[in-house]
Design an enzyme around this catalytic site. Structure first.
Site, PDB file in Angstrom:
ATOM      1  N   MET A  27       0.842  -1.195   0.000  1.00  0.00           N
ATOM      2  CA  MET A  27       0.000   0.000   0.000  1.00  0.00           C
ATOM      3  C   MET A  27       0.884   1.256   0.000  1.00  0.00           C
ATOM      4  SD  MET A  27      -3.426  -0.931   2.076  1.00  0.00           S
ATOM      5  CE  MET A  27      -2.809  -0.678   3.729  1.00  0.00           C
ATOM      6  N   GLY A  28       2.170   1.082  -0.299  1.00  0.00           N
ATOM      7  CA  GLY A  28       3.068   2.229  -0.361  1.00  0.00           C
ATOM      8  C   GLY A  28       3.528   2.671   1.017  1.00  0.00           C
ATOM      9  N   HIS A  31       8.918   1.151   3.686  1.00  0.00           N
ATOM     10  CA  HIS A  31       9.934   1.188   4.746  1.00  0.00           C
ATOM     11  C   HIS A  31      10.837  -0.034   4.572  1.00  0.00           C
ATOM     12  CE1 HIS A  31       7.447  -1.880   6.636  1.00  0.00           C
ATOM     13  NE2 HIS A  31       6.420  -1.049   6.669  1.00  0.00           N
ATOM     14  N   HIS A  34       9.282  -3.411   3.701  1.00  0.00           N
ATOM     15  CA  HIS A  34       8.935  -3.585   2.280  1.00  0.00           C
ATOM     16  C   HIS A  34      10.199  -3.865   1.459  1.00  0.00           C
ATOM     17  CE1 HIS A  34       5.513  -0.779   3.535  1.00  0.00           C
ATOM     18  NE2 HIS A  34       4.871  -1.828   3.074  1.00  0.00           N
ATOM     19  N   GLN A  58     -10.484  -2.823   1.737  1.00  0.00           N
ATOM     20  CA  GLN A  58     -10.047  -3.500   2.955  1.00  0.00           C
ATOM     21  C   GLN A  58     -10.105  -2.596   4.184  1.00  0.00           C
ATOM     22  OE1 GLN A  58      -6.064  -4.276   1.147  1.00  0.00           O
ATOM     23  NE2 GLN A  58      -5.279  -3.885   3.200  1.00  0.00           N
ATOM     24  N   LYS A 147       4.768 -10.297   9.024  1.00  0.00           N
ATOM     25  CA  LYS A 147       4.218  -9.253   9.906  1.00  0.00           C
ATOM     26  C   LYS A 147       2.691  -9.331   9.929  1.00  0.00           C
ATOM     27  CE  LYS A 147       3.609  -4.976  11.614  1.00  0.00           C
ATOM     28  NZ  LYS A 147       2.261  -4.704  11.176  1.00  0.00           N
ATOM     29  N   SER A 183       6.251  -0.608  10.400  1.00  0.00           N
ATOM     30  CA  SER A 183       4.908  -0.474   9.836  1.00  0.00           C
ATOM     31  C   SER A 183       4.749   0.934   9.283  1.00  0.00           C
ATOM     32  CB  SER A 183       3.865  -0.724  10.933  1.00  0.00           C
ATOM     33  OG  SER A 183       2.608  -0.206  10.539  1.00  0.00           O
ATOM     34  N   ARG A 185       2.318   2.670   9.537  1.00  0.00           N
ATOM     35  CA  ARG A 185       1.539   3.468  10.498  1.00  0.00           C
ATOM     36  C   ARG A 185       2.393   3.975  11.663  1.00  0.00           C
ATOM     37  NH1 ARG A 185      -2.666  -0.524   8.930  1.00  0.00           N
ATOM     38  NH2 ARG A 185      -4.412   0.633   8.043  1.00  0.00           N
TER      39      ARG A 185
HETATM   40  P1  AMP Z   1       1.403  -2.964   3.478  1.00  0.00           P
HETATM   41  O1  AMP Z   1       1.980  -1.900   2.615  1.00  0.00           O
HETATM   42  O2  AMP Z   1       1.326  -2.597   4.925  1.00  0.00           O
HETATM   43  O3  AMP Z   1       0.119  -3.519   2.933  1.00  0.00           O
HETATM   44  O4  AMP Z   1       2.435  -4.162   3.438  1.00  0.00           O
HETATM   45  C1  AMP Z   1       2.850  -4.708   2.212  1.00  0.00           C
HETATM   46  C2  AMP Z   1       3.616  -5.968   2.488  1.00  0.00           C
HETATM   47  O5  AMP Z   1       4.746  -5.669   3.314  1.00  0.00           O
HETATM   48  C3  AMP Z   1       2.776  -7.007   3.251  1.00  0.00           C
HETATM   49  O6  AMP Z   1       3.044  -8.293   2.716  1.00  0.00           O
HETATM   50  C4  AMP Z   1       3.292  -6.876   4.661  1.00  0.00           C
HETATM   51  O7  AMP Z   1       3.151  -8.051   5.432  1.00  0.00           O
HETATM   52  C5  AMP Z   1       4.755  -6.552   4.427  1.00  0.00           C
HETATM   53  N1  AMP Z   1       5.336  -5.905   5.608  1.00  0.00           N
HETATM   54  C6  AMP Z   1       4.823  -4.867   6.312  1.00  0.00           C
HETATM   55  N2  AMP Z   1       5.609  -4.585   7.373  1.00  0.00           N
HETATM   56  C7  AMP Z   1       6.626  -5.475   7.342  1.00  0.00           C
HETATM   57  C8  AMP Z   1       7.763  -5.717   8.185  1.00  0.00           C
HETATM   58  N3  AMP Z   1       7.999  -4.977   9.276  1.00  0.00           N
HETATM   59  N4  AMP Z   1       8.620  -6.712   7.844  1.00  0.00           N
HETATM   60  C9  AMP Z   1       8.392  -7.474   6.743  1.00  0.00           C
HETATM   61  N5  AMP Z   1       7.329  -7.291   5.911  1.00  0.00           N
HETATM   62  C10 AMP Z   1       6.464  -6.316   6.207  1.00  0.00           C
END
Ligand code: AMP
Length: 284
Positions: A27-28, A31, A34, A58, A147, A183, A185
């Site tokens: 979702m961009g 960090h 990612h 979602q 995560k 995260s 967030r």
């Molecule tokens: P999101 O952008 O939050 O939807 O996350 C995108 C992908 O990055 C998802 O598969 C998450 O599980 C993964 N992700 C988010 N935070 C972490 C983290 N701290 N370590 C590893 N993968 C992560």
């Protein structure tokens, strides 16, 4: 690095892509977590595609869809710096054309518990967007973070049942030095809440310590996890031990009887709802 904002452009670049495509859906607000997925994708595929899409289906109406961070230019720089070949950045109308009827995709048995209890619309939205991304990008591999442990379980199950010919790679959680899981967030955590947020990883570490020391009662471990979180001013949604594959409840902590175990926690820390988990590997 190419950037596609619609499906036609994506498919043009996709048809020119060399070898296996590895997809990292995000979702961009990228960090280091990612980036670790991007690195793994580069090891597993010849062409790495990252999708950036803050998926409205979602989020529940009261959640943080509108204020979710969208630092697009910085995300592009991060992707270029880490050798991403292509970015897919669809608009909401590209992903959900207004004149097309909605289709439901879900794995109810895994999606109704834990996160699903607190966010009933979440996994149906995740499954639908991930299924659409898979059909659009046609990857051979897709990398997801542990995560979001329940999300990974739901997606693996969806891929199996819908027979997507895609390997789902679960990647370890990246943490800051003090243990806080990275995260998008976390940027909303001020200093005091940042300290409180450590309650989640500390609760998980405490669970591991108790199990390694021989504790066999899941309720005891769950109570201690909850206490650690409350002591850090976390408003606890859940702090539980579950079967690592089914996410079902445990009667007793005995690896011979129960198989793999995962501890999962979620709670509100100031303005932010955080989740975290830890696989109790020593018990395997
Ligand atoms: P999101 O952008 O939050 O939807 O996350 C995108 C992908 O990055 C998802 O598969 C998450 O599980 C993964 N992700 C988010 N935070 C972490 C983290 N701290 N370590 C590893 N993968 C992560």
């Amino acid at each position: 690095m190419w950037i596609a904002k619609d499906i036609e452009t994506l498919r043009k670049y996709r048809s020119e892509a060399k070898g296996y495509v590895a997809l990292v859906p995000t979702m961009g607000a990228l960090h280091a977590g990612h980036v670790s997925l991007i690195r793994r994708a580069r090891e597993l595929g010849h062409t790495v595609v990252v999708s950036l899409f803050v998926n409205p289906t979602q989020f529940a109406p009261h959640e943080d869809l509108n204020k979710y961070p969208r630092p697009f230019a910085k995300d592009c720089e991060t992707c270029i710096a880490h050798g991403v070949d292509g970015l897919f950045v669809p608009t909401v109308d590209v992903m959900y054309p207004p004149d097309v009827l909605d289709c439901e995709v879900n794995v109810p048995e895994l999606a109704k518990v834990l996160e699903g209890e607190f966010r009933p619309a979440h996994f149906p939205g995740v499954c639908r967007v991930v299924a659409k991304l898979f059909n659009m990008v046609e990857p051979k591999v897709a990398c997801f973070g542990m995560k979001d442990y329940q999300q990974l379980a739901v997606i693996k199950s969806m891929v199996q049942d819908l027979a997507f010919d895609i390997h789902i790679e679960g990647c370890p959680t990246l943490r800051q030095e003090d243990g806080l899981a990275m995260s998008s967030r976390n940027v909303y955590l001020q200093a005091e809440h940042r300290r409180h947020a450590l309650g989640l990883s500390k609760a998980l570490n405490e669970a591991k310590r108790l199990i390694d020391a021989g504790e066999t009662d899941p309720l005891v471990v769950e109570q201690v996890m909850q206490q650690v979180m409350i002591a850090h001013h976390v408003i606890v949604d859940y702090a539980v031990l579950r079967h690592a594959h089914t996410l079902g409840e445990l009667d007793i902590i005995n690896p011979q009887l129960t198989g793999d175990i995962v501890a999962l926690v979620a709670g509100q820390v100031g303005p932010v709802r955080l989740i975290d988990n830890k696989v109790m590997a020593q018990t395997l």
